[in-house]
Enzyme design. Structure first.
Site, PDB file in Angstrom:
ATOM      1  N   ARG A   1      -5.555 -13.527  -1.209  1.00 29.44           N
ATOM      2  CA  ARG A   1      -5.903 -13.055   0.131  1.00 29.44           C
ATOM      3  C   ARG A   1      -6.927 -13.962   0.794  1.00 29.44           C
ATOM      4  NH1 ARG A   1      -5.482  -6.440  -0.859  1.00 29.44           N
ATOM      5  NH2 ARG A   1      -3.227  -6.479  -0.546  1.00 29.44           N
TER       6      ARG A   1
ATOM      7  N   TYR B   1       2.157 -12.008   4.778  1.00 25.43           N
ATOM      8  CA  TYR B   1       2.223 -11.891   3.313  1.00 25.43           C
ATOM      9  C   TYR B   1       0.857 -11.629   2.684  1.00 25.43           C
ATOM     10  CZ  TYR B   1       1.699 -17.131   2.939  1.00 25.43           C
ATOM     11  OH  TYR B   1       1.318 -18.442   3.000  1.00 25.43           O
ATOM     12  N   GLU B   2       0.876 -11.279   1.395  1.00 26.83           N
ATOM     13  CA  GLU B   2      -0.323 -10.808   0.670  1.00 26.83           C
ATOM     14  C   GLU B   2      -0.904  -9.555   1.312  1.00 26.83           C
ATOM     15  OE1 GLU B   2      -0.866 -11.822  -2.141  1.00 26.83           O
ATOM     16  OE2 GLU B   2       0.299 -13.657  -2.027  1.00 26.83           O
ATOM     17  N   GLY B   3      -0.055  -8.706   1.826  1.00 26.22           N
ATOM     18  CA  GLY B   3      -0.508  -7.481   2.494  1.00 26.22           C
ATOM     19  C   GLY B   3      -0.596  -7.738   3.984  1.00 26.22           C
TER      20      GLY B   3
ATOM     21  N   GLN C   1      -4.289  -4.597   5.566  1.00 22.80           N
ATOM     22  CA  GLN C   1      -5.658  -5.076   5.305  1.00 22.80           C
ATOM     23  C   GLN C   1      -6.670  -4.173   6.008  1.00 22.80           C
ATOM     24  OE1 GLN C   1      -6.147  -7.438   3.128  1.00 22.80           O
ATOM     25  NE2 GLN C   1      -4.031  -8.132   2.996  1.00 22.80           N
TER      26      GLN C   1
END
Length: 604
Positions: free
Chosen positions: A305, A445-447, A452
């Protein structure tokens, strides 16, 4: 063939590593070599300059020219084999030869054991020069970190030396066709075998670097459910699933039961192979404990992240550099205050106030974001190298802000940079759309960034009784208190706006506490605004720190006054023109959830 503009320069975007600015943040602002974090005593200015110059050369000369190649060629899948774009394999060999993938990895596995903060500065350059290419090593670093923290000694000995060297690369396999963020819905199964291994069966999608031709083996980290385990997210475990089986002596054995189904056609990052991965009774080895897969995966996710937040910065920086060159070069119109280029047919774009606004937005963002990420990296070093619990709590609070805010803003900045070019920005030959298209994925991506914001407001604010957000406010307060009253200009330009913005952020936090308990929607409807507001306060704090460092340098006498004066002017711009966004975000937050939730689903 690329056209030439009036001055005879080619239109291909270029990249120059911002080593001077990185040195300023590391030494003038963060004062790294005087920190008591273990290993920071090595980070003397001459040493970091040598590392950054070397990385800068590689990124400028080797990686940046391949950025447009990767974009236009993409990756191709033939008979289960993925071919990366022309030049990628040679460049990967050069990156490996320089030891760059292992810069901040432990020496016992072939790394150089440098602090993460130095790895972050180098990582920004790599990502600015060629984001899609850099992901191959970036994901390997994340997978290696997860094995380092959660693996057995035998697992570490078997996989890490090869992964640290990038002879073998790594991936993370979370997403499935029917579940992205909601991993409790996962269907990939792990069946225990008599020898302690598992048979992994299922399909994963959107797997970056899932298959390629630049490494001898690929080590997939795969989330799956062991049969008979608990329901939902509590029953998820993490497995090491190599593409080729590894023999006791480290040599490669048979091909494992994992294959690429297809490569995704994407909006950007074409040079990275984003794969559908099919696991068909593939042999996997448990990493960490049964049913505790998310704990192991979060080691990777938190690092990823912050790395993705950095991608927002990296694309903004690269796009800005090119927009600046164009604005100084391209003759269009005349300055309203009188001709600036009387011998030419028109004045350069940079004379126009609206172009200046755009460039100042980009410059003040990139420099503020760079300081924010490097500060965050020092917190990670303090947590990992110095076992500092407070730093660990603070960086876990800031991680969704770094990821969400910097990628939203970073994308916006690539669009501003593209806009400077007018119509040429929309024509592929000038290469400016690639920065926007590549930056776009970082918001997802990555949440995804909405998640977030949810993590920030729903989880991180209340963590450990809210002590980390209180610590953040204390940090801002004490910075203001320690530095107020020495210089009226600095107080007015930097400290007063920071104080006002910080008060807005506290007021939003109070609103959530008072109104979020009885109706959680009141907090969640304001979560995105809160994330952005928090991001602005963080950049405001960074600019106040950079402003102080620049003032000190000028007061102490410097051979480079122009650099520090420019820094002060850029900071003043951020404080005056960007930081006031906090009051708008606060007004939205305080309006609650009613207007947001007013329509029934079928009324839309």
């Amino acid at each position: 063939g690329h056209n030439h503009n009036v001055q005879g320069k080619t239109t291909m975007p270029s990249y120059t590593a911002p080593t001077k600015d990185m040195q300023f943040v590391l030494h003038d602002v963060l004062n790294v070599s005087h920190s008591d974090i273990p290993g920071y005593d090595e980070l003397e200015p001459d040493f970091t300059a040598a590392v950054l110059e070397e990385a800068g050369k590689l990124t400028t000369e080797v990686l940046a020219p391949l950025n447009v190649v990767g974009d236009s060629e993409g990756c191709t899948l033939e008979n289960g084999v993925v071919r990366t774009p022309t030049g990628f394999k040679d460049a990967f060999e050069q990156v490996k030869a320089g030891g760059w993938p292992g810069l901040d990895m432990p020496e016992e596995y072939g790394g150089q054991n440098m602090p993460y903060v130095l790895g972050s500065a180098v990582g920004e350059m790599f990502s600015s020069a060629n984001m899609a290419f850099t992901m191959y090593q970036g994901l390997t670093h994340g997978a290696a970190s997860a094995i380092l923290v959660h693996g057995t000694d035998a697992q570490k000995d078997m996989y890490l030396p090869k992964m640290v060297a990038c002879d073998w690369t790594g991936t993370m396999n979370l997403t499935e066709p029917h579940c992205g963020t909601d991993l409790g819905l996962m269907r990939t199964k792990a069946a225990p075998q008599d020898d302690g291994s598992y048979k992994i069966t299922g399909q994963k999608i959107f797997i970056s670097s899932g298959e390629h031709d630049m490494a001898d083996n690929i080590i997939h980290l795969v989330l799956a459910k062991i049969e008979g385990g608990p329901e939902g997210i509590k029953g998820v475990s993490l497995f090491i699933v190599p593409k080729f089986m590894v023999n006791e002596d480290g040599s490669l054995g048979a091909r494992n039961g994992v294959a690429v189904g297809s490569i995704e056609e994407k909006m950007g990052i074409h040079g990275n192979s984003t794969c559908v991965m099919n696991y068909d009774g593939a042999t996997g080895y448990l990493l960490g404990e049964e049913h505790k897969g998310m704990r192991a995966m979060f080691t990777m996710m938190n690092e990823a992240r912050i790395g993705v937040g950095m991608q927002g910065l990296s694309q903004a920086e690269a796009a800005y550099q090119n927009a600046l060159i164009y604005a100084k070069d391209r003759l269009q119109g005349r300055a309203v205050t009188g001709d600036e280029n009387p011998d030419g047919p028109a004045d350069p774009l940079i004379v126009h106030p609206d172009i200046r606004r755009s460039l100042m937005d980009q410059k003040s963002f990139a420099e503020g974001a760079r300081a924010f990420i490097l500060w965050g990296a020092t917190l990670i070093d303090a947590a990992h190298r110095g076992q500092d619990k407070e730093a660990d709590g603070l960086v876990s609070l800031l991680t969704p802000v770094i990821k969400g805010f910097l990628t939203d803003q970073g994308f916006d900045m690539t669009v501003l940079a593209q806009q400077v070019y007018g119509g040429h920005g929309y024509i592929e030959e000038w290469g400016m759309s690639q920065f926007a298209r590549d930056a776009r994925i970082a918001m997802i991506y990555e949440g995804a960034n909405g998640v977030q914001a949810l993590d920030l407001v729903g989880r991180k604010l209340a963590q450990d009784g809210g002590k980390h957000v209180m610590a953040f406010f204390d940090l801002v307060k004490s910075f203001i208190k320690d530095n107020a009253g020495q210089n009226a200009d600095y107080d007015a330009a930097f400290l007063d706006p920071l104080k006002a913005a910080s008060k807005d952020l506290q007021a939003a936090g109070m609103y959530f506490m008072q109104n979020g308990m009885k109706n959680p929607n009141n907090a969640l409807a304001g979560s995105y605004d809160f994330m952005h507001m928090f991001g602005h306060v963080c950049l405001g704090l960074m600019w106040a720190r950079m402003g102080k460092a620049a003032r000190d340098a000028l007061a102490n006498g410097t051979s480079d006054a122009a650099f520090y004066e420019t820094k002060l002017a850029t900071g003043r711009y951020y404080m005056a023109r960007q930081l006031p966004a906090t009051s708008m975000h606060l007004a939205r937050i305080q309006s609650g959830a009613d207007t947001v939730m007013a329509l029934e689903a079928d009324q839309f």
